[in-house]
Design an enzyme around this catalytic site. Structure first.
Site, PDB file in Angstrom:
ATOM      1  N   HIS A  10      64.083  59.071   8.279  1.00 56.67           N
ATOM      2  CA  HIS A  10      64.532  59.762   7.064  1.00 56.67           C
ATOM      3  C   HIS A  10      65.198  58.799   6.085  1.00 56.67           C
ATOM      4  O   HIS A  10      66.413  58.598   6.104  1.00 56.67           O
ATOM      5  CB  HIS A  10      65.506  60.874   7.471  1.00 56.67           C
ATOM      6  CG  HIS A  10      65.682  61.931   6.430  1.00 56.67           C
ATOM      7  ND1 HIS A  10      65.642  63.282   6.719  1.00 56.67           N
ATOM      8  CD2 HIS A  10      65.888  61.860   5.095  1.00 56.67           C
ATOM      9  CE1 HIS A  10      65.825  63.975   5.612  1.00 56.67           C
ATOM     10  NE2 HIS A  10      65.992  63.132   4.611  1.00 56.67           N
ATOM     11  N   HIS A  44      65.268  57.543   1.878  1.00 57.12           N
ATOM     12  CA  HIS A  44      64.837  57.739   0.487  1.00 57.12           C
ATOM     13  C   HIS A  44      64.761  56.360  -0.168  1.00 57.12           C
ATOM     14  O   HIS A  44      65.793  55.715  -0.358  1.00 57.12           O
ATOM     15  CB  HIS A  44      65.829  58.633  -0.266  1.00 57.12           C
ATOM     16  CG  HIS A  44      65.889  60.032   0.286  1.00 57.12           C
ATOM     17  ND1 HIS A  44      65.041  61.038  -0.139  1.00 57.12           N
ATOM     18  CD2 HIS A  44      66.665  60.584   1.246  1.00 57.12           C
ATOM     19  CE1 HIS A  44      65.301  62.153   0.533  1.00 57.12           C
ATOM     20  NE2 HIS A  44      66.291  61.910   1.381  1.00 57.12           N
ATOM     21  N   LEU A  45      63.536  55.938  -0.494  1.00 61.20           N
ATOM     22  CA  LEU A  45      63.370  54.603  -1.088  1.00 61.20           C
ATOM     23  C   LEU A  45      63.335  54.641  -2.609  1.00 61.20           C
ATOM     24  O   LEU A  45      63.388  53.594  -3.265  1.00 61.20           O
ATOM     25  CB  LEU A  45      62.101  53.929  -0.537  1.00 61.20           C
ATOM     26  CG  LEU A  45      62.148  53.533   0.943  1.00 61.20           C
ATOM     27  CD1 LEU A  45      60.804  52.984   1.405  1.00 61.20           C
ATOM     28  CD2 LEU A  45      63.249  52.509   1.204  1.00 61.20           C
ATOM     29  N   HIS A 103      68.058  66.341   9.540  1.00 62.28           N
ATOM     30  CA  HIS A 103      69.528  66.327   9.425  1.00 62.28           C
ATOM     31  C   HIS A 103      70.247  67.611   9.866  1.00 62.28           C
ATOM     32  O   HIS A 103      70.916  68.278   9.079  1.00 62.28           O
ATOM     33  CB  HIS A 103      69.967  65.940   8.004  1.00 62.28           C
ATOM     34  CG  HIS A 103      69.202  66.547   6.864  1.00 62.28           C
ATOM     35  ND1 HIS A 103      68.990  67.905   6.733  1.00 62.28           N
ATOM     36  CD2 HIS A 103      68.600  65.982   5.790  1.00 62.28           C
ATOM     37  CE1 HIS A 103      68.303  68.119   5.631  1.00 62.28           C
ATOM     38  NE2 HIS A 103      68.041  66.978   5.048  1.00 62.28           N
ATOM     39  N   ASP A 160      69.048  59.468   6.734  1.00 61.00           N
ATOM     40  CA  ASP A 160      69.063  60.162   5.437  1.00 61.00           C
ATOM     41  C   ASP A 160      69.673  59.254   4.364  1.00 61.00           C
ATOM     42  O   ASP A 160      70.455  59.696   3.512  1.00 61.00           O
ATOM     43  CB  ASP A 160      69.793  61.505   5.491  1.00 61.00           C
ATOM     44  CG  ASP A 160      69.447  62.394   4.278  1.00 61.00           C
ATOM     45  OD1 ASP A 160      68.620  61.976   3.439  1.00 61.00           O
ATOM     46  OD2 ASP A 160      70.024  63.491   4.170  1.00 61.00           O
TER      47      ASP A 160
HETATM   48  O1  DOR Z   1      72.201  64.488   0.498  1.00 56.23           O
HETATM   49  C1  DOR Z   1      70.998  64.478   0.320  1.00 56.23           C
HETATM   50  N1  DOR Z   1      70.426  63.661  -0.586  1.00 56.23           N
HETATM   51  N2  DOR Z   1      70.229  65.311   1.036  1.00 56.23           N
HETATM   52  C2  DOR Z   1      68.914  65.450   0.768  1.00 56.23           C
HETATM   53  O2  DOR Z   1      68.264  66.182   1.472  1.00 56.23           O
HETATM   54  C3  DOR Z   1      68.297  64.726  -0.362  1.00 56.23           C
HETATM   55  C4  DOR Z   1      69.028  63.488  -0.621  1.00 56.23           C
HETATM   56  C5  DOR Z   1      68.602  62.800  -1.901  1.00 56.23           C
HETATM   57  O3  DOR Z   1      67.388  62.668  -2.135  1.00 56.23           O
HETATM   58  O4  DOR Z   1      69.471  62.325  -2.630  1.00 56.23           O
END
Ligand code: DOR
Length: 431
Positions: free
Chosen positions: A61, A63-64, A233, A306
């Site tokens: 998990h 985010h790039l 998560h 995450d």
């Molecule tokens: O806290 C979070 N940020 N939870 C998510 O599911 C998305 C993520 C984001 O893309 O910033």
């Protein structure tokens, strides 16, 4: 092709239940030998005394942010942060701009990753167009392009009919559906866990039941469709309990928990620090305890970061206005070492949850350290103490609740395909 001898480490391979002091010789991108007192044969020697030598960690998990939000992170910087965290593979979420809901975006991510990232990147495609929860994406075309799973992460698919179809089609392509379980009608404008802390802060609460309701629905839909549901998560005791019962009944459900939901409670938000704002929110001490128990007893398969980068100008605003998310690739190992120090997990069990299990959730042929296998490895010092300064890290963003904190446990070397891509004293070495 480089030849490396990792000398004198504690070799941990959960899949083979191997836990022994040994040398590891790497040749031609593969593990050539594991054993005592191996001859260097002219190979570069990496001293691993006092360290663990493990399969490279696999993050389910991340985010790039590329394409579209490269001011927060891009595939190069996120890949470097991953390498510095001991990760050799990351699974990246679809909430980019444009959304990864089309094979051209999946292609783009994989292409950039081949050029820019020191670690393997596996894209997750959106389950619905533009993450709007209405129209399904073309799953088979996305899998053909290289998508490893489907998820609208960051958003919840509220329409149960759409969710059912997503599960049905996911079976045809034999890929998991990763769900972000937060019922929007219960969350509303909640920004912290609903309870005494939200009351003290005077901020709108996000109740635990918003997660549980959704996990219950998705378990039922996964059961009738026979799909592989992966719950992202997990943050509440109720969700852990629901997943445990479903697994006992034989459902194909897997789940992950983050380092922050394993170690921080909602009390961390009492100072209104936006770097503690995350979705789902940090929960009560009882929820944290339940998540830890779930990770220990195998209800929750994997630790996933995450990693959610946001720029300083976005986060340094009032709590309600800040976007949720925190970065975690570079600190994950140190933070979750807490479970080994407390005696809840053995080193071998921790490595299973960081490498072996996440690899098997998405069917990656990784997460092993065996002779003949690909040399995707991490060398980590479980004791090394350091002060985390995000400004000196590899992520472009700084939004970490551990900034300035003294941590113990640090990756010292990361190898991908037999190449040293990161060394704690030399930094990121490729590409
Ligand atoms: O806290 C979070 N940020 N939870 C998510 O599911 C998305 C993520 C984001 O893309 O910033």
């Amino acid at each position: 092709m480089s030849r490396i001898l990792i000398r004198g480490g504690r070799v941990l391979d959960p899949a083979a239940e191997r836990d022994e002091l040994a040398d590891v010789r790497i040749e031609g991108g593969h593990v050539a030998a594991v054993g005592a007192q191996l001859d260097a044969q002219g190979a570069e020697v990496l001293d691993a005394s006092g360290c663990w030598v493990t399969p490279g960690f696999v993050d389910l998990h991340t985010h790039l942010r590329e394409p579209g939000q490269e001011y927060k992170e891009d595939i190069a910087s996120g890949g470097r942060a991953a390498a510095a965290g001991g990760f050799t593979s990351v699974v990246c979420m679809a909430n980019t701009q444009p959304v990864n809901d089309d094979p051209s975006v999946t292609d783009y991510i994989l292409d950039r990753a081949r050029q820019d990232s020191p670690v393997h990147v596996h894209p997750v495609a959106a389950a619905t167009r533009r993450l709007e929860g209405g129209v399904m994406t073309e799953m088979s075309a996305l899998v053909e392009a290289g998508a490893v799973a489907f998820s609208d992460d960051g958003h919840t698919i509220m329409d149960s009919g759409v969710m059912r179809r997503v599960f049905e089609y996911s079976r045809l392509v034999a890929r998991p559906v990763i769900v972000h379980a937060e019922d929007r009608t219960l969350v509303r404008d909640g920004v912290v866990n609903e309870g005494p802390v939200s009351t003290r802060l005077g901020l709108p609460g996000n109740p635990a039941v918003a997660e549980a309701v959704h996990v219950a629905r998705d378990l039922m839909l996964a059961e009738v469709t026979g799909a592989h549901l992966h719950v992202a998560h997990v943050s509440t005791a109720e969700a852990v309990d629901l997943i445990r019962r479903a697994r006992n009944r034989g459902l194909h459900v897997t789940a992950e928990v983050t380092p922050h939901h394993l170690t921080l409670t909602d009390e961390a938000t009492l100072g209104y620090d936006p770097n503690t704002k995350v979705a789902p929110p940090l929960r009560s001490a009882e929820d944290v305890r339940a998540c830890r128990e779930g990770l220990v007893d195998g209800t929750l398969d994997a630790i996933a970061t995450d990693h959610a980068p946001h720029a300083v100008h976005e986060k340094e605003v009032e709590f309600t206005a800040a976007p949720p998310g925190l970065i975690g690739l570079e600190t994950a190992f140190a933070v979750v070492m807490d479970l080994v120090r407390s005696g809840e997990l053995t080193p071998l069990q921790l490595v299973a949850r960081l490498a072996t299990n996440p690899a098997s959730v998405i069917g990656l042929g990784a997460g092993r350290l065996e002779e003949g296998g690909v040399a995707d490895l991490a060398v980590v010092d479980p004791e090394r103490s350091w002060t985390y300064d995000p400004a000196k890290g590899f992520s472009k963003s700084r939004n970490s609740p551990w900034a300035g904190r003294r941590l113990a446990g640090r990756p010292v070397g990361t190898l991908v395909g037999g190449r040293l891509v990161y060394h704690v004293d030399r930094g990121v070495l490729v590409p």
